[in-house]
Scaffold this active site. Structure first.
Site, PDB file in Angstrom:
ATOM      1  N   GLU A 186       1.000  -1.263   0.078  1.00  0.00           N
ATOM      2  CA  GLU A 186       0.112  -0.019   0.051  1.00  0.00           C
ATOM      3  C   GLU A 186       0.949   1.343  -0.102  1.00  0.00           C
ATOM      4  OE1 GLU A 186      -2.688  -0.514   3.351  1.00  0.00           O
ATOM      5  OE2 GLU A 186      -3.982  -1.747   2.129  1.00  0.00           O
ATOM      6  N   GLU A 208      -4.939  -8.706  -1.400  1.00  0.00           N
ATOM      7  CA  GLU A 208      -5.917  -8.483  -0.341  1.00  0.00           C
ATOM      8  C   GLU A 208      -7.133  -8.139  -0.514  1.00  0.00           C
ATOM      9  OE1 GLU A 208      -4.208  -5.766   2.670  1.00  0.00           O
ATOM     10  OE2 GLU A 208      -2.155  -6.182   2.161  1.00  0.00           O
TER      11      GLU A 208
HETATM   12  C1  BGP Z   1      -4.624  -3.337   4.863  1.00  0.00           C
HETATM   13  C2  BGP Z   1      -2.921  -4.020   5.202  1.00  0.00           C
HETATM   14  C3  BGP Z   1      -3.018  -5.499   5.635  1.00  0.00           C
HETATM   15  C4  BGP Z   1      -4.179  -5.878   6.411  1.00  0.00           C
HETATM   16  C5  BGP Z   1      -5.483  -5.263   5.998  1.00  0.00           C
HETATM   17  C6  BGP Z   1      -6.684  -5.356   6.915  1.00  0.00           C
HETATM   18  O1  BGP Z   1      -4.433  -2.187   4.838  1.00  0.00           O
HETATM   19  O2  BGP Z   1      -1.965  -4.018   4.051  1.00  0.00           O
HETATM   20  O3  BGP Z   1      -1.706  -5.673   6.362  1.00  0.00           O
HETATM   21  O4  BGP Z   1      -3.994  -5.365   7.778  1.00  0.00           O
HETATM   22  O5  BGP Z   1      -5.408  -3.829   5.888  1.00  0.00           O
HETATM   23  O6  BGP Z   1      -6.573  -4.211   7.913  1.00  0.00           O
HETATM   24  P1  BGP Z   1      -6.764  -4.433   9.477  1.00  0.00           P
HETATM   25  O7  BGP Z   1      -5.936  -5.524   9.710  1.00  0.00           O
HETATM   26  O8  BGP Z   1      -6.665  -3.058  10.094  1.00  0.00           O
HETATM   27  O9  BGP Z   1      -8.385  -4.939   9.569  1.00  0.00           O
END
Ligand code: BGP
Length: 481
Positions: free
Chosen positions: A186, A375
């Site tokens: 990201e 993701e």
């Molecule tokens: C994204 C990240 C991941 C993961 C995901 C879910 O922004 O790249 O690392 O964490 O978010 O977010 P969260 O874990 O805050 O629910």
């Protein structure tokens, strides 16, 4: 690049490995982020900033339960068990990250930590043994803390040089085992959480713009180095796709969405097209912001664009010219105007499978590069029943709807090469530090307070995903129209 479609999952070292000081690993920015389970899901303001005082206090704070990434789910020691579980679903690809501060504890070393090289070689060899192609993120919110404290992270070009040295060491250490690479997770998130994303604590004097330029230039430079050192290896860009719809047809709301979406695609524009887009250059000029561009930077960006475009997608949001007139809702380290037509997750993220289809079509039309969803997933509270089951039908519903949307985009002509669910095994939430915000097909017995046996339990969604992959790992998938 082969035209095989990859099924699998994605995770990050700082959210699963634990072992935060084992085998010579240095402290990373992730190790000093305190958990925020009390965070309100409708307001992320307090989420994305951290003070130098908080960081320095954390460095000597031995109450590790306040810092859930320090222990994670102990994947560092249990990776063989975990990889076997994931391969049991038929994964053909697994996205993981290398913890930069394992390889270079302070970031200043000239050579990598041999114990880290040995560990990650073992992980990648085990993945191949189990039939899973590694996709490796070089920096997933886990840079050496020393680089943040000494240089203010990527705001200083010295850190860009340290990153390039780290990336080159990874290519030479793992180039025989890894073909698919990503630079920064990201990469656009520097504006949302500059400390975890780029090690920046002092955000004055346009540090974020300088930091982003250094990360974008570093991305192009490591792409060049990769192509020169590992034939047929591929470097992708990884960005957050956070699409916005105008809250009303009022042209001013439409304009707010256009500005948001244009900004959201800035990094993909630079790394896929090889230059800063004109509206961004106008914005910088208007605001008197001068980027620290050195001779050769623009040629690097122009000549070494990404081989593929990958992204995270969880949710969409609305924007409005006057957002205060409407209810707000949370998103992935962002908050926006609530969309009254969409349901929400328990954490307030607006669930929008069609938004994924629209994003895929937009991205393919704009860049004409192979696309990977690296993701996508639903963070939710899961319950273990008396007989040790987890009936996470809500997660199956979310994933199935998003996979269907992906298939529709492919049928319309988008060149989609992989779907990697976040996260295949429960892990520490990036946004809140919670374990209770679960994403996995595999449950991990660990609570927010750090208690639990760390036992792994396949959920109902494990069986569903295993069968879906088996049925859809066929030549020609996803079908074109
Ligand atoms: C994204 C990240 C991941 C993961 C995901 C879910 O922004 O790249 O690392 O964490 O978010 O977010 P969260 O874990 O805050 O629910």
């Amino acid at each position: 690049m082969e035209d095989k479609f990859f099924w699998g999952g994605a995770m990050a070292a700082n959210q699963v490995e634990g072992a935060w000081q084992s085998d010579g690993k240095g402290i990373s920015v992730a190790d000093v982020i305190p958990a925020k389970p009390q965070l309100s899901v409708t307001d992320y303001k307090g989420h994305t900033t951290i003070s130098s005082d908080t960081v320095r206090a954390a460095m000597t704070d031995r109450n590790d339960r306040l810092y859930p990434r320090r222990d994670g789910i102990d994947h560092y020691h249990r990776y063989k068990e975990d990889l076997a579980l994931l391969a049991g679903m038929g994964f053909s690809m697994l996205r993981v990250s290398i913890a930069w501060s394992r390889m270079f504890p302070t970031g200043a070393e000239r050579e990598p930590n041999p114990k880290a090289v040995a560990h990650y070689r073992s992980v990648f060899m085990e993945m191949h043994r189990l039939g899973m192609e590694p996709m490796v993120t070089l920096s997933h919110y886990e840079m050496p803390l020393a680089l943040a404290l000494t240089y203010n992270g990527f705001a200083n070009r010295t850190v860009m040089d340290a990153f390039v040295r780290y990336a080159a060491a990874c290519f030479s250490s793992f180039g025989d085992l890894v073909r698919y690479w990503l630079g920064f997770n990201e990469i656009d998130s520097i504006f949302r959480h500059p400390f975890t994303s780029a090690g920046i604590l002092q955000t004055e004097n346009n540090a974020l713009y300088a930091g982003l330029h250094h990360q974008l230039t570093a991305s192009a430079l490591v792409t060049k180095i990769l192509h020169e050192s590992i034939p047929n290896a591929k470097m992708g860009v990884m960005t957050t796709i956070l699409p916005a719809y105008p809250r009303t047809p009022d042209p001013r709301d439409v304009e707010s969405a256009l500005v948001h979406n244009s900004h959201n695609l800035l990094c993909a524009d630079v790394l896929c097209r090889g230059k800063y887009p004109p509206l961004w250059r106008e914005h910088l000029a208007r605001d008197g912001i001068t980027l620290p561009v050195l001779d050769g930077d623009e040629a690097l960006l122009q000549e070494h664009t990404a081989d593929y475009l990958s992204f995270s997608y969880y949710m969409s949001l609305c924007t409005a010219a006057e957002p205060e007139k409407y209810a707000s809702t949370a998103g992935n380290t962002i908050f926006g105007v609530e969309n009254p037509t969409l349901p929400k997750s328990e954490w307030g993220w607006q669930i929008d499978p069609l938004g994924l289809k629209l994003s895929l079509l937009t991205l393919y039309e704009r860049y004409e590069k192979p696309l990977y969803i690296v993701e996508n997933g639903l963070g939710a509270h899961d319950t273990v029943t008396e007989d040790g089951k987890i009936h996470d039908f809500y997660r199956v519903n979310y994933l199935e709807a998003h996979i269907r949307a992906m298939e529709e985009a492919a049928a319309a002509g988008a060149d989609i090469r992989g779907y990697l669910a976040w996260a295949p095994i429960d892990c520490v939430s990036a946004g809140t530090g919670q374990m209770s915000k679960r994403y996995g097909f595999v449950y991990v017995d660990r609570a927010d307070n750090g208690s639990g046996s760390l036992r792994r339990i396949p959920k109902d969604s494990y069986l569903w995903y295993r069968d879906y992959i088996a049925l859809h790992s066929v030549p020609g998938y996803p079908p074109k129209s």
